[in-house]
Design an enzyme around this catalytic site. Structure first.
Site, PDB file in Angstrom:
ATOM      1  N   TYR A 152      -1.837   6.343  -9.098  1.00 23.63           N
ATOM      2  CA  TYR A 152      -1.909   5.039  -8.450  1.00 23.63           C
ATOM      3  C   TYR A 152      -2.894   4.125  -9.167  1.00 23.63           C
ATOM      4  O   TYR A 152      -2.592   2.942  -9.416  1.00 23.63           O
ATOM      5  CB  TYR A 152      -2.309   5.220  -6.984  1.00 23.63           C
ATOM      6  N   SER A 181      -5.405  -3.686  -7.097  1.00 24.88           N
ATOM      7  CA  SER A 181      -6.124  -2.879  -6.111  1.00 24.88           C
ATOM      8  C   SER A 181      -7.538  -2.643  -6.603  1.00 24.88           C
ATOM      9  O   SER A 181      -7.814  -2.717  -7.810  1.00 24.88           O
ATOM     10  CB  SER A 181      -5.420  -1.530  -5.918  1.00 24.88           C
TER      11      SER A 181
END
Length: 254
Positions: free
Chosen positions: A151, A138
């Site tokens: 995350y 990501s």
């Protein structure tokens, strides 16, 4: 071009979002697709779409955080030419307000889950003479995102594991790459907005979309197309690389 005929592909998180888009595209390109998802019902829905379009798909439902279940599931498949690690969960929070339970939940799925799949698939690929692994990292791995502490940790780990695997198994003819999407419009986004911004979903959707210089969120199909290329024989000279697919988020916001 980009044919996956005679290849077995395992896609984790294949029951929804990016993972589902990958499953459908891979089947369209001729792969036999094994849909792994913690929800057997979601996995079956993906398989039903694959078969309705003339493709070959099978449910391989399991919890990626459970190593033995992953090992057993992969062993039943028998041969894995392509592994796409798409399964993942998210969390909103900073370092001082992320609970231990939430941190462990993110770690168990996004980090340990990916490790478990690598642990099970790599020996199979070594034995058969090679394979391709594609991991979903990501933009959060390399850019500070507000309220995404756990995350971001997990996606930084995905990036690091990708580079390690690419280095360690290059002589086994195993290629390993990752991609780093920006915001992508998936059911997760819709559920997140409904839960956190009731009555303001459209307003917040537009606000989040505009954080990317291109002015919109990505589409699962767009992410799947890049994954297809990186997993195809046409990308045979690519390993140990990360590909941002983020509407200019990393480079144009810096």
């Amino acid at each position: 071009m980009l044919s996956l005929s005679n290849k077995n592909a395992v896609i984790t998180g294949g029951g929804s979002g990016i993972g589902k888009a990958v499953c459908l595209l891979f089947a369209q390109q001729g792969a036999v697709v094994y849909v792994t998802d913690i929800s057997e019902a979601n996995a079956q829905n993906t398989v039903d779409e694959i078969t309705a379009n003339g493709g070959k798909g099978f449910v391989a439902a399991c919890d990626v955080s459970n190593q033995q279940k992953v090992v057993d599931s992969f062993a039943q498949i028998g041969r894995i030419d392509i592994l796409v690690n798409s399964a993942g969960v998210s969390h909103i929070g900073k370092a001082d307000n992320t609970s231990e339970a939430d941190f462990d939940r993110i770690y168990n799925v996004n980090v340990k889950g990916l490790y478990n799949c690598l642990f099970a698939a790599i020996p199979m690929m070594q034995k058969q003479g090679g394979g391709v692994i594609l991991n979903l990292s990501s933009v959060a791995a390399v850019v500070g995102l507000s309220d995404r502490f756990a995350y971001s940790m997990s996606k930084g780990a995905v990036y690091a594991m990708t580079m390690s695997v690419a280095k360690d198994y290059i002589k086994d003819n195993i290629r390993c790459n990752c991609i780093s999407p920006g915001r992508v419009h998936t059911p997760f986004v819709d559920n997140f907005l409904a839960k956190n911004y009731p009555g303001k979903e459209q307003e917040m959707f537009e606000k989040l979309s505009k954080t990317q210089p291109i002015g919109r969120m990505g589409k699962p199909d767009e992410i799947a197309t890049l994954i297809l290329f990186l997993c195809s024989d046409e990308a045979g000279f690519i390993t140990g690389s990360d590909y941002p697919i983020d509407g200019g988020f990393i480079k144009l916001n810096s």
